[in-house]
Design a protein around this motif. Structure first.
Motif, PDB file in Angstrom:
ATOM      1  N   ILE A  51     -47.913  77.923  46.312  1.00 61.35           N
ATOM      2  CA  ILE A  51     -47.686  78.895  46.887  1.00 61.35           C
ATOM      3  C   ILE A  51     -48.837  79.808  47.510  1.00 61.35           C
ATOM      4  N   THR A  52     -49.774  79.432  46.715  1.00 60.67           N
ATOM      5  CA  THR A  52     -51.253  80.118  47.181  1.00 60.67           C
ATOM      6  C   THR A  52     -51.724  79.398  48.407  1.00 60.67           C
ATOM      7  N   GLY A  53     -51.468  77.995  48.367  1.00 56.94           N
ATOM      8  CA  GLY A  53     -52.116  77.349  49.580  1.00 56.94           C
ATOM      9  C   GLY A  53     -51.030  77.539  50.825  1.00 56.94           C
ATOM     10  N   ALA A  54     -49.742  77.914  50.550  1.00 60.88           N
ATOM     11  CA  ALA A  54     -48.714  78.422  51.648  1.00 60.88           C
ATOM     12  C   ALA A  54     -49.400  79.810  52.035  1.00 60.88           C
ATOM     13  N   ALA A  55     -49.660  80.614  51.368  1.00 56.32           N
ATOM     14  CA  ALA A  55     -49.960  82.116  51.756  1.00 56.32           C
ATOM     15  C   ALA A  55     -51.256  82.033  52.518  1.00 56.32           C
ATOM     16  N   THR A  56     -52.177  81.025  52.301  1.00 58.29           N
ATOM     17  CA  THR A  56     -53.427  81.042  53.000  1.00 58.29           C
ATOM     18  C   THR A  56     -53.190  80.260  54.442  1.00 58.29           C
ATOM     19  N   ALA A  57     -52.375  79.322  54.523  1.00 63.67           N
ATOM     20  CA  ALA A  57     -51.817  79.030  55.738  1.00 63.67           C
ATOM     21  C   ALA A  57     -51.187  79.925  56.563  1.00 63.67           C
ATOM     22  N   THR A  58     -50.285  80.631  55.738  1.00 65.28           N
ATOM     23  CA  THR A  58     -49.400  81.800  56.805  1.00 65.28           C
ATOM     24  C   THR A  58     -50.309  83.051  57.257  1.00 65.28           C
ATOM     25  N   ILE A  59     -51.138  83.255  56.375  1.00 66.61           N
ATOM     26  CA  ILE A  59     -52.307  84.349  56.711  1.00 66.61           C
ATOM     27  C   ILE A  59     -53.093  84.189  57.880  1.00 66.61           C
ATOM     28  N   ASN A  60     -53.533  82.696  57.872  1.00 61.94           N
ATOM     29  CA  ASN A  60     -54.417  82.102  58.823  1.00 61.94           C
ATOM     30  C   ASN A  60     -53.760  81.726  60.284  1.00 61.94           C
ATOM     31  N   ARG A  61     -52.371  81.747  60.179  1.00 60.66           N
ATOM     32  CA  ARG A  61     -51.789  81.227  61.102  1.00 60.66           C
ATOM     33  C   ARG A  61     -51.918  79.809  61.488  1.00 60.66           C
ATOM     34  N   LEU A  62     -51.672  78.765  60.370  1.00 63.68           N
ATOM     35  CA  LEU A  62     -52.098  77.611  60.395  1.00 63.68           C
ATOM     36  C   LEU A  62     -50.815  76.785  59.994  1.00 63.68           C
ATOM     37  N   VAL A  93     -37.386  78.583  41.438  1.00 58.56           N
ATOM     38  CA  VAL A  93     -38.984  79.171  41.701  1.00 58.56           C
ATOM     39  C   VAL A  93     -39.367  78.880  43.189  1.00 58.56           C
ATOM     40  N   ASN A  94     -38.470  77.966  43.847  1.00 60.51           N
ATOM     41  CA  ASN A  94     -38.938  77.997  45.294  1.00 60.51           C
ATOM     42  C   ASN A  94     -38.335  79.021  46.194  1.00 60.51           C
ATOM     43  N   ASP A  95     -37.787  80.102  45.574  1.00 60.06           N
ATOM     44  CA  ASP A  95     -37.364  81.177  46.408  1.00 60.06           C
ATOM     45  C   ASP A  95     -38.806  82.005  46.261  1.00 60.06           C
ATOM     46  N   ALA A  96     -39.815  82.031  45.907  1.00 59.44           N
ATOM     47  CA  ALA A  96     -40.747  82.495  45.494  1.00 59.44           C
ATOM     48  C   ALA A  96     -41.750  82.254  47.006  1.00 59.44           C
ATOM     49  N   PHE A  97     -41.382  80.961  47.782  1.00 56.86           N
ATOM     50  CA  PHE A  97     -42.328  80.575  48.831  1.00 56.86           C
ATOM     51  C   PHE A  97     -41.755  81.665  49.987  1.00 56.86           C
ATOM     52  N   LYS A  98     -40.502  82.322  50.062  1.00 54.91           N
ATOM     53  CA  LYS A  98     -39.986  82.938  50.931  1.00 54.91           C
ATOM     54  C   LYS A  98     -41.096  83.837  51.803  1.00 54.91           C
ATOM     55  N   PRO A  99     -41.539  84.946  51.280  1.00 55.94           N
ATOM     56  CA  PRO A  99     -42.675  85.942  51.672  1.00 55.94           C
ATOM     57  C   PRO A  99     -43.772  85.065  52.291  1.00 55.94           C
ATOM     58  N   VAL A 100     -44.336  84.083  51.876  1.00 53.29           N
ATOM     59  CA  VAL A 100     -45.314  83.234  52.520  1.00 53.29           C
ATOM     60  C   VAL A 100     -45.052  82.332  53.381  1.00 53.29           C
ATOM     61  N   SER A 101     -43.811  82.211  53.708  1.00 57.17           N
ATOM     62  CA  SER A 101     -43.534  81.092  54.935  1.00 57.17           C
ATOM     63  C   SER A 101     -43.049  81.720  55.892  1.00 57.17           C
ATOM     64  N   ARG A 102     -43.366  80.955  57.144  1.00 61.84           N
ATOM     65  CA  ARG A 102     -42.875  81.509  58.384  1.00 61.84           C
ATOM     66  C   ARG A 102     -41.340  80.785  58.557  1.00 61.84           C
TER      67      ARG A 102
END
Length: 620
Positions: free
Chosen positions: A98-109, A141-150
């Motif tokens: 999840i932290t990696g997902a947030a990092t990718a999404t915030i950086n538009r990658l 727990v995968n629902d926690a990916f929703k706010p950090v995924s495009r």
């Protein structure tokens, strides 16, 4: 319709191998392979599918968060035209990403995440690592990916996969909407078979377009620039992703407009380019920040205008300042109440240049730009040559590594005090020479990110600069680098604590509380005892790295020479004096101070804060 009977996991992997992208006539595979750690939630599905598809390479990571960072860094280095998929088991394997997902999404990658999930058929629930809920069975727990995924989807039936894959690729290849894409894969459905249409597995090429700006708005932008006396350009990461560095250089050489660089945009112009005033914002240089403050027109190119870039909305103080934002993302183009040019950076900069023939800033303004550059060059030389007794200063380490590195080499960093110092001091020669993850400023990104950078361009030497705090959070991918025979150079700066947040704590009147690595003292009950000694060199050596200890400037120079010819990943460990800091210049960052406190230093800091926050502006 012809079909092929495959498991859902086999169909997914087969589809990924067939995806390509095309930009400016150049076509290439979009996915470079799959990173993963197997568990019961993905072994029999995705794992089995990868086993029977050996040409689509599988890479074994040591930490799920780290493998997403590696994929993200790879995508950044590839200008978002290629990435990896990342697979995990259910439960902690998934949430680690999840932290990696947030990092990718915030950086538009772009990065594709494939976490294993609970059973779609519920008769065996609760399965191992399942998060139960008393009000619904349709949650994991995968629902926690929703706010950090495009884009997010759960594949509860194998026949849902085709539509989900097409949506995933739409987002991953979008210049405006890209980020982490998560497809949650119930472990039973991964192994279920379905008759998939063979058209799904035919080679598919996704075109990366270069949209033009609205003609009316472009004409208005030209009028605004021609009317400006003190225009200023912000070069963001979009300049580099759109390969617009040469277009930017042509425009500013013709017009004389000065440029300030964001973290992601650093390297858009070479450090010694006459119009490049370097870093802008909270970690900026004096010249860039002064001219931004005085600017009557700000042209923001490919930036999301974060608080570090805008100095928490205090950077632009001209009462009549206006903004033109060039960005493929409409969301970013409208920020600061700007004139929005929703378009590709490269084509728009070239169009502006053509329409601005004959326009140039005044001689006095040009003279100030030149003067600021000369003054900053002298200041950097001073900071690079403080000649501190051991432990030496962080700025000296940066200077030595910068001077030793070659023009095409890459420096990688993410968190701590290093990014701010690197933003100001590192002298870039190449648009890809400066790789900072500062959208999420994620501690632990550095080594995993360095691995991704090297995989994206093996011909470049990669220098990962990491503090002891980030190293302790995630050094595990040294093992992965050894496993894959990938050589990166890691310069580990030990200052016995969290230097960046310690300095901020002092500035806010809290004296660095809880930021030093110290043992707990029985008398006080606090972490104010003896300095906590960690043998980083022995630790790195135990992971398989070639290790060099350095103390002095001369030691570091010799270590870099040795590392250059070494074939293995090399870790150079050096102690630095965290109290010898690079100052801030003409800028500010909003971190609220306690409004009431029993501590006198906090009270004084609050008084300063109340004065500084008055400079924040809203733009309507």
């Amino acid at each position: 319709m012809k079909t092929q009977r495959l498991t859902m996991a086999q169909a997914l992997i087969t589809f990924l191998t067939m995806q390509r992208v095309e930009c400016d006539g150049n076509e290439s595979p979009f996915f470079a392979g799959v990173w993963g750690i197997f568990g019961h939630g993905n072994l029999a599905g995705i794992g089995q599918a990868l086993q029977q598809t050996p040409d689509f390479r599988f890479y074994l990571a040591r930490n799920e968060q780290a493998m997403v960072h590696t994929a993200t860094a790879y995508a950044k280095m590839k200008n978002r035209l290629s990435t990896f998929a990342c697979t995990s088991s259910i439960g902690p394997g998934a949430t680690n990403m999840i932290t990696g997902a947030a990092t990718a999404t915030i950086n538009r990658l772009p990065v594709l995440l494939l976490p294993g999930d609970i059973f779609a058929r519920r008769n065996v629930a609760p399965v191992l690592q399942q998060l139960e809920s008393s009000h619904t069975q349709d949650i994991s727990v995968n629902d926690a990916f929703k706010p950090v995924s495009r884009y997010w989807d759960r594949i509860n039936r194998p026949d849902q996969l085709p539509s989900a894959l097409m949506e995933a690729m739409r987002v991953l290849t979008s210049r405006a909407d890209t980020g982490a894409v998560t497809l949650a894969l119930p472990q039973d459905v991964q192994a279920e078979a379905w008759d998939y249409p063979i058209e799904l597995f035919e080679p598919r090429t996704w075109h990366i377009s270069r949209p033009l700006a609205d003609r009316t708005l472009l004409s208005r932008a030209v009028e605004w620039i021609r009317a400006a006396k003190k225009p200023f350009i912000i070069a963001g990461g979009g300049v580099i992703y759109s390969e617009a560095a040469k277009a930017l250089a042509r425009l500013v050489e013709q017009t004389g407009i000065a440029v300030g660089e964001t973290m992601a945009g650093k390297g858009a112009l070479p450090w010694d380019h006459q119009q490049n005033l370097g870093a802008l914002g909270a970690t900026g240089t004096p010249g860039a920040n002064i001219l931004a403050r005085e600017a009557d027109l700000v042209i923001a190119v490919g930036t999301r205008l974060s608080d570090f870039t805008t100095a928490s909305k205090t950077a632009f103080q001209n009462a009549d300042v206006r903004f033109i934002n060039i960005n493929v993302a409409e969301f970013d183009a409208y920020k600061q109440a700007a004139l929005p040019l929703v378009a590709d950076a490269r084509v728009t900069l070239d169009e502006l240049r053509g329409a601005l023939e004959g326009y140039r800033v005044g001689d006095d303004h040009a003279s100030r730009i030149s003067s600021f550059k000369d003054q900053w060059r002298a200041e950097v030389e001073r900071l690079f040559n403080l000649r501190q007794e051991p432990p030496i200063s962080q700025s000296e380490v940066i200077g030595i590594v910068n001077s030793f590195s070659r023009p095409k080499d890459v420096v990688v960093c993410a968190a701590g005090s290093l990014p701010g110092d690197l933003h100001k001091l590192w002298r870039t020669h190449d648009p890809k020479g400066y790789h900072l993850e500062y959208g999420n400023s994620c501690m632990g990104y550095e080594i995993a990110g360095g691995l991704g950078v090297k995989m994206a361009d093996p011909a470049r030497e990669v220098y990962v600069m990491v503090g002891d705090g980030s190293y302790l959070m995630m050094s595990s991918e040294i093992v992965t680098a050894i496993q894959e025979g990938i050589k990166i150079n890691i310069i580990l700066l030990n200052n016995y604590g969290f230097s960046s947040i310690g300095g901020l704590s002092q500035a806010l009147g809290s004296g660095g509380f809880g930021t030093d690595y110290r043992t707990r003292r029985a008398e006080s009950g606090q972490l104010d005892g003896a300095t906590l000694e960690v043998d980083f060199a022995t630790n790195a050596q135990s992971l398989g790295a070639h290790v060099i200890r350095a103390v002095t400037r001369e030691d570091l120079e010799r270590a870099l020479e040795e590392a250059r010819v070494e074939q293995r990943t090399t870790v150079i460990v050096i102690e630095v004096n965290k109290e010898v800091r690079v100052p801030g210049y003409e800028s500010w960052w909003d971190v609220p101070v306690a409004e009431v406190s029993e501590i006198e230093s906090v009270q004084r800091a609050r008084e300063s804060y109340d004065d500084a926050v008055k400079r924040e502006r809203n733009f309507f």
